[in-house]
Design an enzyme around this catalytic site. Sequence first.
Site, PDB file in Angstrom:
ATOM      1  N   CYS A 132      -1.477   3.553  -2.500  1.00 58.60           N
ATOM      2  CA  CYS A 132      -2.765   2.945  -2.123  1.00 58.60           C
ATOM      3  C   CYS A 132      -3.671   3.893  -1.341  1.00 58.60           C
ATOM      4  CB  CYS A 132      -2.530   1.670  -1.323  1.00 58.60           C
ATOM      5  SG  CYS A 132      -1.228   1.809  -0.092  1.00 58.60           S
ATOM      6  N   HIS A 245      -7.051  -0.745   4.078  1.00 60.90           N
ATOM      7  CA  HIS A 245      -6.714   0.552   4.668  1.00 60.90           C
ATOM      8  C   HIS A 245      -8.022   1.319   4.928  1.00 60.90           C
ATOM      9  CE1 HIS A 245      -2.644  -0.328   3.829  1.00 60.90           C
ATOM     10  NE2 HIS A 245      -2.303   0.666   3.033  1.00 60.90           N
TER      11      HIS A 245
HETATM   12  P1  NAP Z   1       6.964  -7.383  -1.053  1.00 62.64           P
HETATM   13  O1  NAP Z   1       5.832  -8.249  -0.610  1.00 62.64           O
HETATM   14  O2  NAP Z   1       8.111  -7.230  -0.144  1.00 62.64           O
HETATM   15  O3  NAP Z   1       7.473  -7.924  -2.490  1.00 62.64           O
HETATM   16  C1  NAP Z   1       8.563  -7.372  -3.143  1.00 62.64           C
HETATM   17  C2  NAP Z   1       8.681  -7.993  -4.511  1.00 62.64           C
HETATM   18  O4  NAP Z   1       9.758  -7.376  -5.208  1.00 62.64           O
HETATM   19  C3  NAP Z   1       8.992  -9.484  -4.446  1.00 62.64           C
HETATM   20  O5  NAP Z   1       8.395 -10.131  -5.541  1.00 62.64           O
HETATM   21  C4  NAP Z   1      10.497  -9.490  -4.581  1.00 62.64           C
HETATM   22  O6  NAP Z   1      11.010 -10.708  -5.094  1.00 62.64           O
HETATM   23  C5  NAP Z   1      10.674  -8.401  -5.628  1.00 62.64           C
HETATM   24  N1  NAP Z   1      12.025  -7.902  -5.647  1.00 62.64           N
HETATM   25  C6  NAP Z   1      12.722  -7.349  -4.633  1.00 62.64           C
HETATM   26  N2  NAP Z   1      13.985  -7.075  -5.021  1.00 62.64           N
HETATM   27  C7  NAP Z   1      14.086  -7.462  -6.314  1.00 62.64           C
HETATM   28  C8  NAP Z   1      15.128  -7.467  -7.275  1.00 62.64           C
HETATM   29  N3  NAP Z   1      16.341  -7.014  -6.979  1.00 62.64           N
HETATM   30  N4  NAP Z   1      14.865  -7.961  -8.512  1.00 62.64           N
HETATM   31  C9  NAP Z   1      13.648  -8.428  -8.808  1.00 62.64           C
HETATM   32  N5  NAP Z   1      12.611  -8.476  -7.941  1.00 62.64           N
HETATM   33  C10 NAP Z   1      12.843  -7.993  -6.707  1.00 62.64           C
HETATM   34  O7  NAP Z   1       6.461  -5.924  -1.377  1.00 62.64           O
HETATM   35  P2  NAP Z   1       5.036  -5.442  -1.949  1.00 62.64           P
HETATM   36  O8  NAP Z   1       4.183  -5.029  -0.828  1.00 62.64           O
HETATM   37  O9  NAP Z   1       4.529  -6.427  -2.936  1.00 62.64           O
HETATM   38  O10 NAP Z   1       5.467  -4.093  -2.656  1.00 62.64           O
HETATM   39  C11 NAP Z   1       6.336  -4.074  -3.749  1.00 62.64           C
HETATM   40  C12 NAP Z   1       6.411  -2.659  -4.287  1.00 62.64           C
HETATM   41  O11 NAP Z   1       5.142  -2.310  -4.821  1.00 62.64           O
HETATM   42  C13 NAP Z   1       6.705  -1.597  -3.211  1.00 62.64           C
HETATM   43  O12 NAP Z   1       8.088  -1.429  -3.000  1.00 62.64           O
HETATM   44  C14 NAP Z   1       6.054  -0.386  -3.796  1.00 62.64           C
HETATM   45  O13 NAP Z   1       6.942   0.257  -4.687  1.00 62.64           O
HETATM   46  C15 NAP Z   1       4.880  -0.960  -4.564  1.00 62.64           C
HETATM   47  N6  NAP Z   1       3.657  -0.863  -3.753  1.00 62.64           N
HETATM   48  C16 NAP Z   1       2.744  -0.003  -4.152  1.00 62.64           C
HETATM   49  C17 NAP Z   1       1.608   0.151  -3.420  1.00 62.64           C
HETATM   50  C18 NAP Z   1       0.637   1.179  -3.795  1.00 62.64           C
HETATM   51  O14 NAP Z   1       0.325   1.926  -2.920  1.00 62.64           O
HETATM   52  N7  NAP Z   1       0.147   1.231  -5.013  1.00 62.64           N
HETATM   53  C19 NAP Z   1       1.351  -0.583  -2.294  1.00 62.64           C
HETATM   54  C20 NAP Z   1       2.289  -1.473  -1.897  1.00 62.64           C
HETATM   55  C21 NAP Z   1       3.447  -1.606  -2.653  1.00 62.64           C
HETATM   56  P3  NAP Z   1      11.669 -11.845  -4.164  1.00 62.64           P
HETATM   57  O15 NAP Z   1      10.576 -12.819  -3.861  1.00 62.64           O
HETATM   58  O16 NAP Z   1      12.696 -12.437  -5.056  1.00 62.64           O
HETATM   59  O17 NAP Z   1      12.221 -11.206  -2.942  1.00 62.64           O
HETATM   60  O1  3JN Z   2       2.704   1.234   3.617  1.00 60.39           O
HETATM   61  C1  3JN Z   2       1.680   1.214   2.910  1.00 60.39           C
HETATM   62  O2  3JN Z   2       0.567   0.933   3.374  1.00 60.39           O
HETATM   63  C2  3JN Z   2       1.784   1.557   1.468  1.00 60.39           C
HETATM   64  C3  3JN Z   2       3.179   1.459   0.997  1.00 60.39           C
HETATM   65  C4  3JN Z   2       3.535   1.728  -0.230  1.00 60.39           C
HETATM   66  C5  3JN Z   2       4.928   1.666  -0.636  1.00 60.39           C
HETATM   67  C6  3JN Z   2       5.806   0.824   0.029  1.00 60.39           C
HETATM   68  C7  3JN Z   2       7.147   0.799  -0.333  1.00 60.39           C
HETATM   69  C8  3JN Z   2       7.617   1.598  -1.346  1.00 60.39           C
HETATM   70  C9  3JN Z   2       5.397   2.459  -1.695  1.00 60.39           C
HETATM   71  C10 3JN Z   2       4.424   3.275  -2.468  1.00 60.39           C
HETATM   72  O3  3JN Z   2       3.664   2.688  -3.218  1.00 60.39           O
HETATM   73  O4  3JN Z   2       4.395   4.499  -2.336  1.00 60.39           O
HETATM   74  C11 3JN Z   2       6.742   2.432  -2.028  1.00 60.39           C
HETATM   75  C12 3JN Z   2       7.312   3.291  -3.093  1.00 60.39           C
HETATM   76  O5  3JN Z   2       7.348   2.846  -4.226  1.00 60.39           O
HETATM   77  O6  3JN Z   2       7.756   4.396  -2.801  1.00 60.39           O
END
Ligand code: NAP
Ligand code: 3JN
Length: 336
Positions: A132, A245
Site C-alpha cells: 500500500c 496512509h
Molecule cells: P486481516 O484483516 O487480518 O484478514 C485476514 C484474512 O485472511 C481474513 O479473511 C482471514 O480469514 C483470512 N485468512 C487467514 N488465514 C487463513 C487461512 N488459513 N485460510 C483462509 N483464509 C485465511 O488482514 P488484511 O489486512 O485484510 O490483510 C490480509 C493480507 O492482505 C495481508 O496479510 C497482506 O498479505 C495483504 N495486504 C496487502 C496490503 C497492501 O499493501 N496491498 C495491505 C494490507 C494487507 P478469517 O476471517 O477466517 O480469519
Molecule cells: O502495515 C501496513 O500498513 C501494510 C501492511 C501490509 C502487509 C501486511 C501483512 C503482510 C503485507 C504487504 O502487503 O506487504 C503483508 C505481506 O503480504 O507481506
Amino acid sequence: MVRKDKYNVAIVGATGAVGNEMIQVLEDKGFPVANLRLFASERSAGDTLPYGDEDYKVELLQENVFEGIDIALFSAGEKISLDFAPKAVQSGAVVIDNSSAFRMVPDIPLIVPEVNPHAVKKHKGIIANPNCSTIQMVVALKPLHNRARIKRIVVTTFQSVSGKGKEAMDELYEQTRAILGFQDVKVEVFPYQIAFNCLPHIDAFLDNGYTKEEMKMVNETRKILEDESIRITATTVRVPVYIGHSESVNIETEEKLSANEARAILSAAPGIVVYDEPKRNIYPVPLEVSGKDEVFVGRIREDESVPNGLNLWVVADNLRKGAATNAVQIAEMLIR
Ligand code: NAP
Ligand code: 3JN
C-alpha cells in the site's frame, strides 16, 4: 483471458480488512460479476457477507475450490498465497495477489495501473499488487519521474492501523476506550500501546536495521518504475489513525522542476487529486480521503537545501487505492 459478459470472481481472505473492501470496490465499480465466491479460514466459514442485495456464504478455503473461477483476488497473507495461488492458476483462474509472496519474482508483473499498465501483458497467471505505501508513492512520483527523472527518494510514512488488519483496528478502539474510561490498556497486536502514540516499526526488522515494510518500498518502487538506479530510503511509522496512509516524500531530480510545474503536472495526471492551498488550510488528511480511490497530494514545495529537490505530502486510503481498488483496477484491465 477469454472475453465474457460476466466473470466468476473469488476473494480469498474475504472476511479481512482488505477482503471486505474488495467486495465493496467490486460493487462500487460495477465489476461484471457472474458468480462471487468468498473464502476464508475455518474461523469464518459459514458466516455471510453482503454483496449487492444478497448475502453470500463464506466458504472454507480448500485445494479444489477454484474450478470455474476466472479471477481470484487474494488477500489472506503471504503463506496462503504461496500455497493456493498456483492451485488457482492451475484451475484456469488469473490470480491478483495482494501479498508480498510474488512481488519481487522477476517474471511476475507488479502493477499499478496508472504507472506501468504495459507490464500486465507479461503475466503467466499471477499478477502482484504492490504494498500500500508503495502504491500511493509511485502514483504521485511517476509523472514527475517522466518529466524530470528522479535520482533519489527519501520517504517517511505515517501508516494507519488498518494496514495491519481487522485485529489492529479493534486494538486501537479498545485501547482508546480503556484510556478514556481510566481502565487498564491491553497491548496485544502492536509491540507498544498504539492509542495516543506512534511506533517507528512496521513489519519485522531486518539485519540492515530497516523493517521489511521499508525495504518493500525500496525494492517495489524500483521494479514498478523500471529504474534500478533510483536511490531510495524509507522510514515507516504506525500512527493511531484508522484508515489512510500519509507520506512525507522528498525527491531529488536530474532536471529542475519548480513547485508550480510539479503542481500542474500532478493536477493533470491520472488517479491524482492535488489539494494544495496551504494558506487556506487546504492539504490532504487521512480522515478526508478515507473511502476515496485517488491519491491526494499537497504541500508541494521546493527543497531549498539542494539544487533540484521537491517535498510532497501524499495521502491515500490504504484499503482502497493501497489494496482493493488497485487490485480491481488490474482486474478491469484484464477484461478490457
Ligand atoms: P486481516 O484483516 O487480518 O484478514 C485476514 C484474512 O485472511 C481474513 O479473511 C482471514 O480469514 C483470512 N485468512 C487467514 N488465514 C487463513 C487461512 N488459513 N485460510 C483462509 N483464509 C485465511 O488482514 P488484511 O489486512 O485484510 O490483510 C490480509 C493480507 O492482505 C495481508 O496479510 C497482506 O498479505 C495483504 N495486504 C496487502 C496490503 C497492501 O499493501 N496491498 C495491505 C494490507 C494487507 P478469517 O476471517 O477466517 O480469519
Ligand atoms: O502495515 C501496513 O500498513 C501494510 C501492511 C501490509 C502487509 C501486511 C501483512 C503482510 C503485507 C504487504 O502487503 O506487504 C503483508 C505481506 O503480504 O507481506
